[in-house]
Design an enzyme around this catalytic site. Structure first.
Site, PDB file in Angstrom:
ATOM      1  N   HIS A 168       0.811  -1.402   0.116  1.00  0.00           N
ATOM      2  CA  HIS A 168      -0.141   0.136   0.349  1.00  0.00           C
ATOM      3  C   HIS A 168       1.135   1.091   0.092  1.00  0.00           C
ATOM      4  O   HIS A 168       1.923   1.134   0.252  1.00  0.00           O
ATOM      5  CB  HIS A 168      -0.878   0.288   1.430  1.00  0.00           C
ATOM      6  N   GLU A 172      -1.405  -7.686   7.818  1.00  0.00           N
ATOM      7  CA  GLU A 172      -0.434  -6.758   8.222  1.00  0.00           C
ATOM      8  C   GLU A 172       0.077  -8.134   9.197  1.00  0.00           C
ATOM      9  O   GLU A 172      -0.801  -8.348   9.613  1.00  0.00           O
ATOM     10  CB  GLU A 172      -0.262  -5.994   8.304  1.00  0.00           C
TER      11      GLU A 172
END
Length: 239
Positions: free
Chosen positions: A10, A110
């Site tokens: 990202h 994550e």
């Protein structure tokens, strides 16, 4: 065709800019982060570019909004609406370029940093030193209150097996040109993913993926048993 798996981290957030570990905390991209992801999309996404939307068969994206926004900004042109949006953009705004389905999955969220959420590496090292603990290595130690390396390996290995069974395996016996997979997620988990793609232990990790960065994984010798990391991505040249 020899299928590929593109991994995209990202774009920049305030915490990634400051080096703070961001697992479950959901942050927006910075203005600069959005600008850079848009530029990446224009440079790398297109049927004459590295990531050819018409060749994509599946897209995996993290549940975190920063990853989902990154996928939006890449403008790969999915026929279906993105799962987190109520409706698809009009074709005037974003032409349809791919039939790939977008799947939100916890498999690429994550690393759960647990007690280290929001801390920088320097802060973690200082805290461990004060507690008389060894210097921190996430690939060896994991995170107290969060995930261990073994936890991460289990979920990534399951995802890789799924990709090879559903999408990549059939490509080696097919004359079609669709089979690429795209993953939009986060720094630590994608670095771990690349290591597990090649069957390496996480303790050997020596890879960097900057915010907004793109990596390419594939196979050598047209053989699914020889997974590899591509150091230089080829661009499509149409006949």
């Amino acid at each position: 065709m020899v299928p590929r798996c593109f991994i995209i981290r990202h774009g920049e957030t305030e915490w990634s800019l400051n080096g703070r570990h961001t697992g479950n905390t959901d942050l927006a991209l910075t203005a600069n982060g959005e600008k850079r992801v848009k530029a990446t999309g224009k440079a790398l996404v297109g049927n004459d570019r590295l990531i050819a939307p018409r060749k994509l068969v599946h897209v995996y994206v993290s549940p975190r909004a920063r990853a989902q926004r990154t996928l939006e900004l890449l403008e790969i042109g999915c026929r279906e609406r993105l799962p987190w949006n109520e409706e698809r953009k009009s074709e005037d705004e974003e032409p349809i370029r791919t039939e790939a389905k977008v799947e939100i999955t916890e498999a690429v969220r994550e690393w759960d940093y647990g007690d280290y959420e929001g801390l920088t590496s320097k802060q973690i090292r200082e805290m461990r030193r004060e507690n008389g603990e060894e210097p921190w290595d996430i690939w060896r130690d994991g995170c107290p209150g969060g995930e261990s390396p073994e936890d991460v390996v289990r979920r990534l290995d399951a995802l890789i097996a799924d990709i090879r069974k559903k999408f990549h395996g059939p490509c080696f016996d097919s004359e079609g040109d669709q089979g690429d997979v795209l993953i939009v997620a986060h720094g630590h988990i994608l670095r771990a993913f690349a290591m597990r793609w090649t069957g390496k232990p996480l303790t050997e990790t020596a890879l960097i993926l900057e915010a907004g960065g793109v990596g390419t994984l594939s196979y050598e010798h047209h053989n699914i048993e020889e997974p590899a990391i591509i150091l230089g991505g080829g661009f499509v040249v149409e006949n």
